[in-house]
Design an enzyme around this catalytic site. Structure first.
Site, short mmCIF file in Angstrom:
data_model
loop_
_atom_site.label_atom_id
_atom_site.label_comp_id
_atom_site.label_asym_id
_atom_site.label_seq_id
_atom_site.Cartn_x
_atom_site.Cartn_y
_atom_site.Cartn_z
N LYS A 196 0.84 -1.20 0.00
CA LYS A 196 0.00 0.00 0.00
C LYS A 196 0.86 1.24 0.00
CE LYS A 196 -1.35 2.19 3.39
NZ LYS A 196 -1.06 3.47 4.10
N ASP A 229 -5.98 0.81 0.84
CA ASP A 229 -5.90 0.76 2.30
C ASP A 229 -7.26 0.31 2.83
OD1 ASP A 229 -7.54 2.93 1.95
OD2 ASP A 229 -6.25 4.37 2.95
#
Length: 214
Positions: free
Chosen positions: A121, A139
């Protein structure tokens, strides 16, 4: 509504409402962005932005941070969540960046993930925001919103990322991360989504399901 129609509706809405969307984190270089994103894990951008000016003044680049002790770094981030672990990650990241990458943040997702404290991420955010690459960082906000609306049907963030990449045009991908993240942060929140304030209900499977249940 078909899957294609759902994507078209959602993307058209965001293009119109937030044409110039960007990260809420404050930074002035790829290194500062990388540091800020690492610090933002399980912490609000507002809190990170409050603490990073002093941190960046003391450590403007990888070399200065690499030369610092973990304890010194900790003093600048102690009001951020999980400061002990994050101080260790920042120290390790800076050392490797300085020694193996000549202090330059790589613009490659796989290389970024070799740095301490950098997961997929974080790597996606950095290459998207700092280097304008067409990736989508997933996320918890993006994962929740994408699956609630029906843009993805996945059990993992990686599978969600793959489905979003497949269906979102390349020119929209960098913005799409911010669109979905901010929608999840301010409207489609985890515990109490503000469905009555949301303008995506026409396309949202979550809203339609819960409206039927009521």
């Amino acid at each position: 509504m078909t899957n294609k129609e759902r994507y078209t509706f959602v993307l058209d809405y965001f293009r119109k409402k937030q044409p110039n969307v960007t990260s809420e984190l404050h930074y002035h270089s790829p290194f500062q962005l990388l540091v800020a994103v690492i610090l933002s894990a399980q912490c609000t951008d507002k809190r990170v932005n409050a603490e990073t000016p002093a941190l960046f003044e003391r450590f403007p680049n990888a070399k200065t941070m690499a030369m610092a002790t973990t304890d010194e770094i900790y003093q600048y981030i102690k009001r951020i969540s999980y400061p002990n672990n994050k101080a260790k990650h920042l120290k390790g990241m800076a050392v490797k960046l300085h020694e193996e990458f000549k202090g330059q943040v790589p613009n490659d997702i796989e290389l970024l993930q070799t740095l301490p404290g950098v997961g997929r991420k974080t790597a996606n955010v950095v290459v998207s925001v700092a280097f304008n690459q067409p990736t989508i960082a997933v996320d918890t906000h993006v994962f929740r919103v994408a699956n609630r609306i029906g843009l993805s049907k996945a059990n993992t963030v990686l599978e969600t990322e793959k489905q979003l990449i497949k269906n979102i045009p390349i020119n929209d991908r960098s913005a799409a991360h911010h669109w979905l993240l901010l929608h999840g942060r301010y409207i489609c929140m985890a515990r109490k989504p503000k469905c009555l304030q949301c303008e995506l209900t026409k396309a949202c499977l979550y809203f339609q399901q819960h409206r039927t249940e009521k």
